[in-house]
Design an enzyme around this catalytic site. Structure first.
Site, mmCIF file in Angstrom:
data_model
loop_
_atom_site.group_PDB
_atom_site.id
_atom_site.type_symbol
_atom_site.label_atom_id
_atom_site.label_comp_id
_atom_site.label_asym_id
_atom_site.label_seq_id
_atom_site.Cartn_x
_atom_site.Cartn_y
_atom_site.Cartn_z
ATOM 1 N N ASP A 105 0.873 -1.170 0.000
ATOM 2 C CA ASP A 105 0.000 0.000 0.000
ATOM 3 C C ASP A 105 0.915 1.227 0.000
ATOM 4 O O ASP A 105 2.115 1.118 0.302
ATOM 5 C CB ASP A 105 -0.899 -0.025 1.234
ATOM 6 C CG ASP A 105 -1.825 1.175 1.311
ATOM 7 O OD1 ASP A 105 -2.356 1.590 0.268
ATOM 8 O OD2 ASP A 105 -1.999 1.720 2.414
ATOM 9 N N ASP A 111 -0.136 5.070 0.952
ATOM 10 C CA ASP A 111 -0.362 6.058 2.015
ATOM 11 C C ASP A 111 -0.311 5.384 3.385
ATOM 12 O O ASP A 111 -1.085 4.483 3.683
ATOM 13 C CB ASP A 111 -1.720 6.725 1.828
ATOM 14 C CG ASP A 111 -1.841 7.413 0.466
ATOM 15 O OD1 ASP A 111 -0.857 8.021 0.039
ATOM 16 O OD2 ASP A 111 -2.908 7.316 -0.158
ATOM 17 N N GLY A 153 -8.239 3.685 3.583
ATOM 18 C CA GLY A 153 -7.950 2.570 2.699
ATOM 19 C C GLY A 153 -8.945 2.348 1.583
ATOM 20 O O GLY A 153 -8.694 1.535 0.688
ATOM 21 N N ARG A 184 -11.911 6.717 -3.045
ATOM 22 C CA ARG A 184 -12.409 8.015 -2.607
ATOM 23 C C ARG A 184 -13.927 8.085 -2.506
ATOM 24 O O ARG A 184 -14.483 8.474 -1.467
ATOM 25 C CB ARG A 184 -11.904 9.097 -3.562
ATOM 26 C CG ARG A 184 -12.240 10.525 -3.142
ATOM 27 C CD ARG A 184 -12.013 11.480 -4.309
ATOM 28 N NE ARG A 184 -10.756 11.188 -4.994
ATOM 29 C CZ ARG A 184 -10.487 11.584 -6.234
ATOM 30 N NH1 ARG A 184 -11.407 12.244 -6.934
ATOM 31 N NH2 ARG A 184 -9.330 11.304 -6.796
ATOM 32 N N SER A 208 -5.972 5.165 -3.851
ATOM 33 C CA SER A 208 -5.957 6.560 -4.285
ATOM 34 C C SER A 208 -5.682 6.697 -5.774
ATOM 35 O O SER A 208 -4.823 6.013 -6.334
ATOM 36 C CB SER A 208 -4.885 7.333 -3.501
ATOM 37 O OG SER A 208 -4.762 8.649 -3.987
ATOM 38 N N ASN A 266 -4.422 9.363 -6.736
ATOM 39 C CA ASN A 266 -3.283 10.269 -6.693
ATOM 40 C C ASN A 266 -1.953 9.540 -6.533
ATOM 41 O O ASN A 266 -0.915 10.179 -6.357
ATOM 42 C CB ASN A 266 -3.437 11.251 -5.519
ATOM 43 C CG ASN A 266 -4.639 12.152 -5.678
ATOM 44 O OD1 ASN A 266 -4.736 12.901 -6.640
ATOM 45 N ND2 ASN A 266 -5.565 12.084 -4.737
ATOM 46 N N ASP A 294 -1.468 -0.678 6.064
ATOM 47 C CA ASP A 294 -1.696 -0.045 7.364
ATOM 48 C C ASP A 294 -3.176 0.155 7.659
ATOM 49 O O ASP A 294 -3.535 0.496 8.785
ATOM 50 C CB ASP A 294 -0.997 1.318 7.425
ATOM 51 C CG ASP A 294 -1.673 2.360 6.545
ATOM 52 O OD1 ASP A 294 -1.928 3.476 7.022
ATOM 53 O OD2 ASP A 294 -1.952 2.055 5.372
#
Length: 250
Positions: free
Chosen positions: A24, A26, A68, A71, A146, A148, A204
Site C-alpha cells: 500500500d 499512504d 484505505g 475516494r 488513491s 493520486n 496499514d
C-alpha cells in the site's frame, strides 16, 4: 505455495521465503495518510457545518469509514453514517457539486493543495526495505486505492522504484473491485508474474489487511501507523510491525 529464485526472507514468518512485495502507499511507504486525513477533515468539516449534519466529523470517522477505501466509497460510507444519501453523480462533477462524486472531488482538490504546499518524504525504514528488496531482485508493486498514487510517488521520489502500480484509476479502467476485496492485490501479483501465494501484502489500513486476508496471499503484514496492532490482527494481518525495516532479516 510456489518458490522463486529471487526470494525474500521475513523474520516474522518463521523464515519462509517470498517472491514479491505488494505495498500500500499512504501510511506504508509515505506519510500521506496524514495528508489524506487533513483533506478529509477539511472537506467533511466544512460540508457538515454548511448542511447542519451532526455529529461533527472526527478522525475516528476517517478510520471507521474512509481509511484505505476508494475516494467515492469513503464519501458514501461516511455520509451514510449520518443518514445522508446523495446521487452518485459523475466522475467529472466539479468540486462542490451535491453528489458523491462532487464531494469526493472537493476532497481531492484539498489533498492536492496540501501535497503541493507541504510536500511528502517517504518513511526512512520503508526506503531501506525497498533498497533491500531491490538488492535481492524481488519484484515490487504499489497497490493504492488513491487515484493520486502516481503524483504521490513522484513527490516522494519513488516513481522509478516500482514496475507496477495498481491504483484507483486502474480499478475504474479494469472494472475490478476495490479494497476490502482482494482484486487489486491479485492484479498486481499477476502483473508482476508471481502467484498470489508467493506475495506479501503490506498494509496499514483495516480495509487493506482485510483485502489481503480475503485473497490467497502468502503473508499479510499490518503496519501500525495508528489503527492499532490488535485491530490489524483482528482484521486479517498475520503479523504487525511499526516500521518496515523490521521486515529485513538480520
Amino acid at each position: 505455495m510456489t518458490t522463486t529464485d529471487n526470494a525474500w526472507e521475513i523474520p516474522q514468518s518463521d523464515h519462509r521465503r517470498y517472491g514479491a512485495a505488494l505495498f500500500d502507499l499512504d501510511g506504508v511507504l509515505t506519510p500521506t495518510a496524514e495528508v489524506h486525513m487533513k483533506a478529509w477533515h477539511r472537506m467533511f468539516t466544512d460540508y457538515f457545518a454548511a448542511h447542519g449534519i451532526t455529529p461533527a466529523y472526527t478522525d475516528d470517522d476517517y478510520f471507521a469509514y474512509v481509511d484505505g477505501k476508494a475516494r467515492y466509497d469513503g464519501v458514501r460510507a461516511c455520509l451514510a453514517s449520518r443518514g445522508v444519501v446523495l446521487p452518485e453523480g459523475d466522475l467529472t462533477d466539479p468540486a462542490g457539486t451535491e453528489t458523491v462524486c462532487g464531494i469526493g472531488n472537493t476532497k481531492n482538490d484539498a489533498f492536492a493543495a496540501i501535497l503541493r504546499d507541504e510536500g511528502v518524504d517517504p518513511y526512512t525504514g520503508s526506503v531501506r526495505l525497498i533498497d533491500h528488496l531491490e538488492s535481492l531482485d524481488v519484484p515490487m508493486a504499489v497497490v493504492s486505492s488513491s487515484r493520486n498514487a502516481p503524483e504521490v510517488l513522484k513527490a516522494a521520489g519513488l516513481a522509478d522504484r516500482f514496475e507496477v502500480v495498481v491504483d484507483g484509476s486502474v480499478v475504474a479502467t479494469e472494472g475490478i473491485r476495490g479494497k476490502p476485496a482482494p482484486d487489486m492485490f491479485e492484479l498486481a501479483a499477476q502483473l508482476l508474474g508471481v502467484e498470489s501465494d508467493d506475495a506479501v501484502v503490506i498494509e496499514d489500513a483495516l480495509s487493506g489487511v482485510a483485502a489481503g486476508a480475503a485473497g490467497d496471499f502468502g503473508l499479510v503484514v499490518g503496519v501500525d501507523r495508528g489503527a492499532g496492532a490488535a485491530a490489524l490482527l483482528a482484521g486479517g494481518a498475520d503479523v504487525v510491525v511499526t516500521d518496515l525495516e523490521e521486515l529485513i532479516a538480520p
